[in-house]
Scaffold this motif. Structure first.
Motif, PDB file in Angstrom:
ATOM      1  N   PHE A  87     -29.001  37.977 -52.927  1.00  0.00           N
ATOM      2  CA  PHE A  87     -28.739  36.609 -51.833  1.00  0.00           C
ATOM      3  C   PHE A  87     -27.447  36.080 -52.260  1.00  0.00           C
ATOM      4  CE2 PHE A  87     -33.344  35.145 -51.418  1.00  0.00           C
ATOM      5  CZ  PHE A  87     -33.732  36.419 -50.600  1.00  0.00           C
ATOM      6  N   ALA A  88     -26.935  36.027 -53.586  1.00  0.00           N
ATOM      7  CA  ALA A  88     -25.495  35.562 -53.684  1.00  0.00           C
ATOM      8  C   ALA A  88     -24.688  36.109 -52.913  1.00  0.00           C
ATOM      9  CB  ALA A  88     -25.413  35.666 -55.096  1.00  0.00           C
ATOM     10  N   GLN A  89     -24.606  37.374 -53.018  1.00  0.00           N
ATOM     11  CA  GLN A  89     -23.446  38.266 -52.246  1.00  0.00           C
ATOM     12  C   GLN A  89     -23.800  38.253 -50.767  1.00  0.00           C
ATOM     13  OE1 GLN A  89     -23.745  41.984 -54.021  1.00  0.00           O
ATOM     14  NE2 GLN A  89     -22.323  41.667 -55.778  1.00  0.00           N
ATOM     15  N   ILE A  90     -24.922  38.003 -50.455  1.00  0.00           N
ATOM     16  CA  ILE A  90     -25.182  37.839 -48.760  1.00  0.00           C
ATOM     17  C   ILE A  90     -24.604  36.662 -48.473  1.00  0.00           C
ATOM     18  CG2 ILE A  90     -26.952  37.700 -46.995  1.00  0.00           C
ATOM     19  CD1 ILE A  90     -28.598  39.601 -48.494  1.00  0.00           C
ATOM     20  N   ALA A  91     -24.708  35.722 -49.220  1.00  0.00           N
ATOM     21  CA  ALA A  91     -24.336  34.325 -49.107  1.00  0.00           C
ATOM     22  C   ALA A  91     -22.648  34.297 -48.792  1.00  0.00           C
ATOM     23  CB  ALA A  91     -24.471  33.289 -50.203  1.00  0.00           C
ATOM     24  N   ASP A  92     -22.091  35.186 -49.747  1.00  0.00           N
ATOM     25  CA  ASP A  92     -20.540  35.474 -49.690  1.00  0.00           C
ATOM     26  C   ASP A  92     -20.104  36.159 -48.507  1.00  0.00           C
ATOM     27  OD1 ASP A  92     -17.953  35.851 -50.125  1.00  0.00           O
ATOM     28  OD2 ASP A  92     -18.243  36.653 -52.158  1.00  0.00           O
ATOM     29  N   LEU A  93     -21.116  37.154 -47.959  1.00  0.00           N
ATOM     30  CA  LEU A  93     -20.925  37.786 -46.882  1.00  0.00           C
ATOM     31  C   LEU A  93     -20.720  37.026 -45.603  1.00  0.00           C
ATOM     32  CD1 LEU A  93     -20.455  40.806 -45.779  1.00  0.00           C
ATOM     33  CD2 LEU A  93     -22.632  40.964 -45.806  1.00  0.00           C
ATOM     34  N   LEU A  94     -21.744  36.089 -45.532  1.00  0.00           N
ATOM     35  CA  LEU A  94     -21.881  35.519 -44.219  1.00  0.00           C
ATOM     36  C   LEU A  94     -21.414  34.279 -44.355  1.00  0.00           C
ATOM     37  CD1 LEU A  94     -25.610  36.594 -43.466  1.00  0.00           C
ATOM     38  CD2 LEU A  94     -23.624  37.605 -42.897  1.00  0.00           C
ATOM     39  N   ASN A  95     -20.727  33.887 -45.343  1.00  0.00           N
ATOM     40  CA  ASN A  95     -20.118  32.423 -45.578  1.00  0.00           C
ATOM     41  C   ASN A  95     -21.259  31.384 -45.532  1.00  0.00           C
ATOM     42  OD1 ASN A  95     -17.917  30.872 -46.053  1.00  0.00           O
ATOM     43  ND2 ASN A  95     -17.510  30.480 -43.780  1.00  0.00           N
ATOM     44  N   LEU A  96     -22.410  31.512 -46.203  1.00  0.00           N
ATOM     45  CA  LEU A  96     -23.449  30.421 -46.155  1.00  0.00           C
ATOM     46  C   LEU A  96     -23.532  30.259 -47.784  1.00  0.00           C
ATOM     47  CD1 LEU A  96     -25.842  32.292 -43.893  1.00  0.00           C
ATOM     48  CD2 LEU A  96     -24.445  30.346 -43.428  1.00  0.00           C
ATOM     49  N   SER A  97     -24.389  29.194 -48.086  1.00  0.00           N
ATOM     50  CA  SER A  97     -24.839  28.598 -49.359  1.00  0.00           C
ATOM     51  C   SER A  97     -25.980  29.734 -49.724  1.00  0.00           C
ATOM     52  CB  SER A  97     -25.254  27.591 -49.481  1.00  0.00           C
ATOM     53  OG  SER A  97     -26.333  27.018 -48.723  1.00  0.00           O
ATOM     54  N   LYS A  98     -26.191  29.961 -51.073  1.00  0.00           N
ATOM     55  CA  LYS A  98     -27.331  30.652 -51.472  1.00  0.00           C
ATOM     56  C   LYS A  98     -28.758  30.246 -51.027  1.00  0.00           C
ATOM     57  CE  LYS A  98     -29.416  33.082 -55.476  1.00  0.00           C
ATOM     58  NZ  LYS A  98     -29.246  33.243 -57.113  1.00  0.00           N
ATOM     59  N   GLY A  99     -28.713  28.760 -50.991  1.00  0.00           N
ATOM     60  CA  GLY A  99     -29.870  28.167 -50.573  1.00  0.00           C
ATOM     61  C   GLY A  99     -30.216  28.440 -49.169  1.00  0.00           C
ATOM     62  N   ARG A 100     -29.187  28.491 -48.181  1.00  0.00           N
ATOM     63  CA  ARG A 100     -29.264  28.887 -46.926  1.00  0.00           C
ATOM     64  C   ARG A 100     -29.864  30.301 -46.721  1.00  0.00           C
ATOM     65  NH1 ARG A 100     -31.569  27.214 -42.654  1.00  0.00           N
ATOM     66  NH2 ARG A 100     -30.378  27.957 -40.899  1.00  0.00           N
ATOM     67  N   VAL A 101     -29.132  30.826 -47.353  1.00  0.00           N
ATOM     68  CA  VAL A 101     -29.702  32.477 -47.370  1.00  0.00           C
ATOM     69  C   VAL A 101     -31.096  32.525 -47.805  1.00  0.00           C
ATOM     70  CG1 VAL A 101     -29.525  34.701 -48.336  1.00  0.00           C
ATOM     71  CG2 VAL A 101     -27.452  33.492 -47.739  1.00  0.00           C
TER      72      VAL A 101
END
Length: 243
Positions: A209-223
């Motif tokens: 989730f943390a890396q997807i957040a980085d990938l999509l420019n979102l917060s981990k909470g939003r992911v």
């Protein structure tokens, strides 16, 4: 059949990748970042597997090394200058190997025990526990069914898109199981774009989730919220089938 990662990358027309870099760097199309990551994700996983085979067995496990490889790939995407003429694959390899070495060195024994698999499971549970607090029975049902759908996604080829894996069930699977897989496949295809990206990246390749957040420019909470929403949509689709 094992995939030939290096050969597969050669099949990507150079003009397609050049277009992605141009649109990312000069037109700021954020979607291109995820597309480049997906194109080179198999390369990162292959490097992680080779590095895992060369390192002591008591160190970081394969799942952790894959996460370090993804971190290196994301760093390479952000730092790469397409105008310098260096092939991105060669540039990324050094970043990925360095990220694996740095990440493995940082890990303590307790960190190694709390493996990538357990972190993924913890993220999923936290995601699915959001909402419905006023109805404990509904919350428990949503948690159990969401985890079950996640296991189905993780153990199948449903979330695999352009990688070429045949998602059709084999002859030994029951008719009902095939129908459930078909419903899930259809449901994934109908998800909103960000939710579909999260499901594919997390369950296809185990991207955290943390890396997807980085990938999509979102917060981990939003992911986490989008992950829960996606599984909720899939759960309702299956519930409608059962009725």
């Amino acid at each position: 059949m094992m995939r030939r990662v290096g050969f597969d990358l050669l099949l990507v027309p150079p003009r397609v990748e050049a277009s992605l870099w141009r649109r990312l760097r000069f037109e700021n199309e954020k979607r291109c970042r995820e597309q480049i990551f997906t194109r080179y994700r198999l390369l990162a996983r292959a490097i992680a597997r080779r590095q895992h085979g060369r390192r002591p067995k008591y160190g970081a496990d394969l799942g952790d090394m894959e996460q370090f490889a993804y971190e290196g790939l994301l760093q390479a995407i952000d730092r790469y200058d397409p105008l310098r003429g260096i092939p991105f694959g060669a540039y990324a390899r050094r970043r990925i190997v360095g990220s694996i070495a740095d990440g493995s060195a940082r890990m303590s024994e307790s960190d190694a025990t709390f493996s990538q698999r357990r972190r993924a499971e913890t993220d999923r549970v936290r995601s699915l526990r959001r909402g419905e607090e006023d109805d404990p029975v509904a919350a428990l049902a949503a948690l159990v069914s969401g985890l079950a759908i996640g296991l189905m996604l993780e153990g199948s080829a449903l979330v695999v898109g352009a990688d070429g894996i045949d998602p059709r069930p084999n002859a030994y699977q029951s008719l009902e199981w095939r129908e459930l897989h078909a419903l899930l496949a259809g449901g994934i295809a109908e998800l909103p774009e960000r939710e579909a990206v999260i499901i594919r990246q997390h369950y296809e390749a185990g991207v955290s989730f943390a890396q997807i957040a980085d990938l999509l420019n979102l917060s981990k909470g939003r992911v986490s919220q989008l992950h829960a929403a996606a599984l909720g949509r899939l759960r309702r689709r299956l519930h409608g089938y059962r009725r």
